[in-house]
Design an enzyme around this catalytic site. Structure first.
Site, PDB file in Angstrom:
ATOM      1  NE  ARG A 175      -3.640  -2.352  -0.126  1.00 25.97           N
ATOM      2  CZ  ARG A 175      -3.266  -3.364  -0.922  1.00 25.97           C
ATOM      3  NH1 ARG A 175      -2.251  -3.245  -1.755  1.00 25.97           N
ATOM      4  NH2 ARG A 175      -3.934  -4.489  -0.920  1.00 25.97           N
ATOM      5  CB  SER A 224      -8.373  -0.861   4.670  1.00 20.08           C
ATOM      6  OG  SER A 224      -9.001  -2.016   4.187  1.00 20.08           O
ATOM      7  CD  GLU A 297      -5.016   0.482   2.883  1.00 11.81           C
ATOM      8  OE1 GLU A 297      -4.784  -0.543   3.543  1.00 11.81           O
ATOM      9  OE2 GLU A 297      -5.702   0.475   1.837  1.00 11.81           O
TER      10      GLU A 297
HETATM   11  C1  LIG Z   1     -15.475   1.002  -0.253  1.00  9.46           C
HETATM   12  C2  LIG Z   1     -13.983   1.041  -0.464  1.00  9.46           C
HETATM   13  C3  LIG Z   1     -13.287  -0.126  -0.781  1.00  9.46           C
HETATM   14  C4  LIG Z   1     -11.919  -0.099  -0.993  1.00  9.46           C
HETATM   15  N1  LIG Z   1     -11.253  -1.260  -1.310  1.00  9.46           N
HETATM   16  C5  LIG Z   1      -9.925  -1.251  -1.521  1.00  9.46           C
HETATM   17  C6  LIG Z   1      -9.218  -2.461  -1.866  1.00  9.46           C
HETATM   18  O1  LIG Z   1      -9.785  -3.524  -2.022  1.00  9.46           O
HETATM   19  N2  LIG Z   1      -7.879  -2.377  -2.063  1.00  9.46           N
HETATM   20  C7  LIG Z   1      -7.190  -1.205  -1.925  1.00  9.46           C
HETATM   21  O2  LIG Z   1      -5.969  -1.196  -2.115  1.00  9.46           O
HETATM   22  N3  LIG Z   1      -7.831  -0.059  -1.593  1.00  9.46           N
HETATM   23  C8  LIG Z   1      -9.166  -0.055  -1.393  1.00  9.46           C
HETATM   24  N4  LIG Z   1      -9.810   1.123  -1.066  1.00  9.46           N
HETATM   25  C9  LIG Z   1      -9.045   2.366  -0.902  1.00  9.46           C
HETATM   26  C10 LIG Z   1      -8.972   3.225  -2.166  1.00  9.46           C
HETATM   27  O3  LIG Z   1     -10.083   3.011  -3.006  1.00  9.46           O
HETATM   28  C11 LIG Z   1      -7.676   2.973  -2.951  1.00  9.46           C
HETATM   29  O4  LIG Z   1      -6.550   3.295  -2.194  1.00  9.46           O
HETATM   30  C12 LIG Z   1      -7.657   3.790  -4.259  1.00  9.46           C
HETATM   31  O5  LIG Z   1      -6.687   3.290  -5.136  1.00  9.46           O
HETATM   32  C13 LIG Z   1      -7.419   5.282  -4.009  1.00  9.46           C
HETATM   33  O6  LIG Z   1      -7.644   5.969  -5.222  1.00  9.46           O
HETATM   34  P1  LIG Z   1      -8.247   7.445  -5.246  1.00  9.46           P
HETATM   35  O7  LIG Z   1      -8.254   7.908  -6.638  1.00  9.46           O
HETATM   36  O8  LIG Z   1      -9.547   7.490  -4.528  1.00  9.46           O
HETATM   37  O9  LIG Z   1      -7.128   8.216  -4.426  1.00  9.46           O
HETATM   38  P2  LIG Z   1      -7.305   9.402  -3.366  1.00  9.46           P
HETATM   39  O10 LIG Z   1      -8.027   8.880  -2.167  1.00  9.46           O
HETATM   40  O11 LIG Z   1      -7.890  10.591  -4.009  1.00  9.46           O
HETATM   41  O12 LIG Z   1      -5.776   9.688  -3.009  1.00  9.46           O
HETATM   42  C14 LIG Z   1      -4.985   8.677  -2.402  1.00  9.46           C
HETATM   43  C15 LIG Z   1      -3.512   9.064  -2.557  1.00  9.46           C
HETATM   44  O13 LIG Z   1      -3.165   9.020  -3.938  1.00  9.46           O
HETATM   45  C16 LIG Z   1      -2.588  10.257  -4.325  1.00  9.46           C
HETATM   46  N5  LIG Z   1      -2.946  10.504  -5.729  1.00  9.46           N
HETATM   47  C17 LIG Z   1      -4.173  10.425  -6.308  1.00  9.46           C
HETATM   48  N6  LIG Z   1      -4.100  10.709  -7.628  1.00  9.46           N
HETATM   49  C18 LIG Z   1      -2.801  10.981  -7.890  1.00  9.46           C
HETATM   50  C19 LIG Z   1      -2.077  11.351  -9.062  1.00  9.46           C
HETATM   51  N7  LIG Z   1      -2.658  11.509 -10.265  1.00  9.46           N
HETATM   52  N8  LIG Z   1      -0.744  11.586  -8.945  1.00  9.46           N
HETATM   53  C20 LIG Z   1      -0.111  11.442  -7.747  1.00  9.46           C
HETATM   54  N9  LIG Z   1      -0.742  11.084  -6.617  1.00  9.46           N
HETATM   55  C21 LIG Z   1      -2.073  10.847  -6.684  1.00  9.46           C
HETATM   56  C22 LIG Z   1      -3.185  11.273  -3.373  1.00  9.46           C
HETATM   57  O14 LIG Z   1      -2.369  12.434  -3.284  1.00  9.46           O
HETATM   58  C23 LIG Z   1      -3.203  10.477  -2.082  1.00  9.46           C
HETATM   59  O15 LIG Z   1      -1.926  10.481  -1.493  1.00  9.46           O
HETATM   60  C24 LIG Z   1     -11.194   1.117  -0.846  1.00  9.46           C
HETATM   61  C25 LIG Z   1     -11.900   2.296  -0.534  1.00  9.46           C
HETATM   62  C26 LIG Z   1     -13.274   2.272  -0.342  1.00  9.46           C
HETATM   63  C27 LIG Z   1     -13.996   3.544  -0.037  1.00  9.46           C
END
Ligand SMILES: Cc1cc2nc3c(=O)[nH]c(=O)nc-3n(C[C@H](O)[C@H](O)[C@H](O)COP(=O)(O)OP(=O)(O)OC[C@H]3O[C@@H](n4cnc5c(N)ncnc54)[C@H](O)[C@@H]3O)c2cc1C
Length: 302
Positions: A175, A224, A297
């Site tokens: 992660r 998580s 996380e």
């Molecule tokens: C219901 C639910 C289920 C989930 N299940 C999982 C799972 O099974 N496995 C898992 O790993 N995660 C899971 N997650 C967590 C989350 O969805 C993941 O971590 C996802 O990949 C985050 O993507 P995001 O676009 O929402 O990032 P954000 O929440 O918007 O940002 C997360 C991080 O990424 C950085 N970031 C985003 N975009 C960029 C970019 N273009 N360039 C540089 N940095 C960037 C941000 O600055 C921040 O540090 C879950 C979340 C929810 C709500």
């Protein structure tokens, strides 16, 4: 002073700039105050223009789908950058290789792979984030993560310099990835293996069914809260929380999901301070009860 400069340059920059915008609707927790500046670039040119103008004067947070972040109740004293449509193209490079803009959702990219008979990206259909967030978090589930399929990342640094980094030059952890925060991912290249799209579809459905049984859906959560403490114990973090924290523990509207103890939920109008109190309480209880030191996380934005 700097706000005035930005206001003056607003019309010259290729993108939309908003001041004192609420951040609540831009994240899955539905929590947070405002951001001093919200910038939505309309093109790479616009993004580079903004970075050159602003990055030496104030802090920047790059937001994806907001499914892994917890914002503060106080105004974010910087710029939140949100990439949109011009960063969400998905293209086939060859039979097994896809290039996707980082604003594309992981679900869309996995669908695209399926439609083109490419297997290996099915796990992404279970994750509600963007490609950018998935790279930063090295997201994954069902024993697959971004590192397994990434070939290269195209990115821009805060000086506005664009480059590409091959995935085999990057250290990926559970992660997280070892790349500086001051980078904005623009697009990524993924390689899978050729397979029949019906088989891929069946597998995707199976994964989603399992996931929906184990985890809550349609609620305000960031998934998580803590990482599984893989170096300290074989137990999953939800087991440690269940055995250490009294049922029904809450701070304001910040509660622990009944279905999955590592999913914290904004029941209605939780403030960031409520969620942080819940996080700190759980962390302390687990440490006192099991000796395990939990690591977050979700990403705190302050
Ligand atoms: C219901 C639910 C289920 C989930 N299940 C999982 C799972 O099974 N496995 C898992 O790993 N995660 C899971 N997650 C967590 C989350 O969805 C993941 O971590 C996802 O990949 C985050 O993507 P995001 O676009 O929402 O990032 P954000 O929440 O918007 O940002 C997360 C991080 O990424 C950085 N970031 C985003 N975009 C960029 C970019 N273009 N360039 C540089 N940095 C960037 C941000 O600055 C921040 O540090 C879950 C979340 C929810 C709500």
């Amino acid at each position: 002073m700097e706000i005035e400069d930005i206001k003056k340059s607003k019309l010259l920059i290729h993108g939309d700039i908003y001041f004192d915008q609420s951040i609540k609707n831009l994240n899955w927790f539905n929590i947070g105050g405002k951001t001093k500046i919200l910038f939505k670039p309309n093109s790479l040119k616009g993004l580079i223009e903004y970075l050159k103008l602003y990055s030496s004067r104030g802090k920047i947070f790059i937001l994806g789908n907001g499914s892994n972040v917890l914002f503060d109740d106080d105004t974010y004293q910087g710029t939140v950058i949100k990439l949109g449509k011009s960063f969400s193209n998905i293209t086939l490079l060859d039979n097994e290789t896809i290039i996707a803009g980082t604003a594309a959702s992981q679900k869309k990219v996995s669908e695209f792979a399926k439609d083109n008979n490419i297997s290996g990206l099915e796990f992404m259909s279970c994750i509600p984030g963007s490609i950018g967030g998935g790279i930063r978090m090295n997201s994954g589930c069902f024993k697959k993560e971004f590192k397994d399929i990434l070939i290269s990342i195209q990115l821009v640094d805060y000086k506005g310099v664009v480059r590409s980094i091959p995935a085999d030059k990057i250290n990926f952890n559970y992660r997280s990835i070892e790349l500086p925060n001051e980078l904005i991912f623009l697009s990524a290249t993924f390689k899978g293996i050729i397979k029949n799209s019906i088989e891929i579809n069946n597998y995707m459905r199976e994964l989603n069914t399992i996931k929906n049984m184990a985890q809550p859906t349609k609620i305000k959560t960031s998934g998580s809260t803590f990482k599984n403490p893989i170096n300290q114990t074989n137990k999953k973090v939800w087991e440690l929380i269940r055995s250490s924290v009294p049922n029904g523990t809450s701070f304001g509207d910040a509660i622990i999901s009944d279905k999955h103890a590592n999913f914290f939920v904004n029941k209605k109008n939780a403030k960031s301070i409520d969620m942080k109190s819940l996080i700190n309480f759980v962390k302390k209880k687990v440490k006192d009860n099991t000796g395990v030191k939990l690591e977050l996380e979700i990403v705190m934005v302050e």
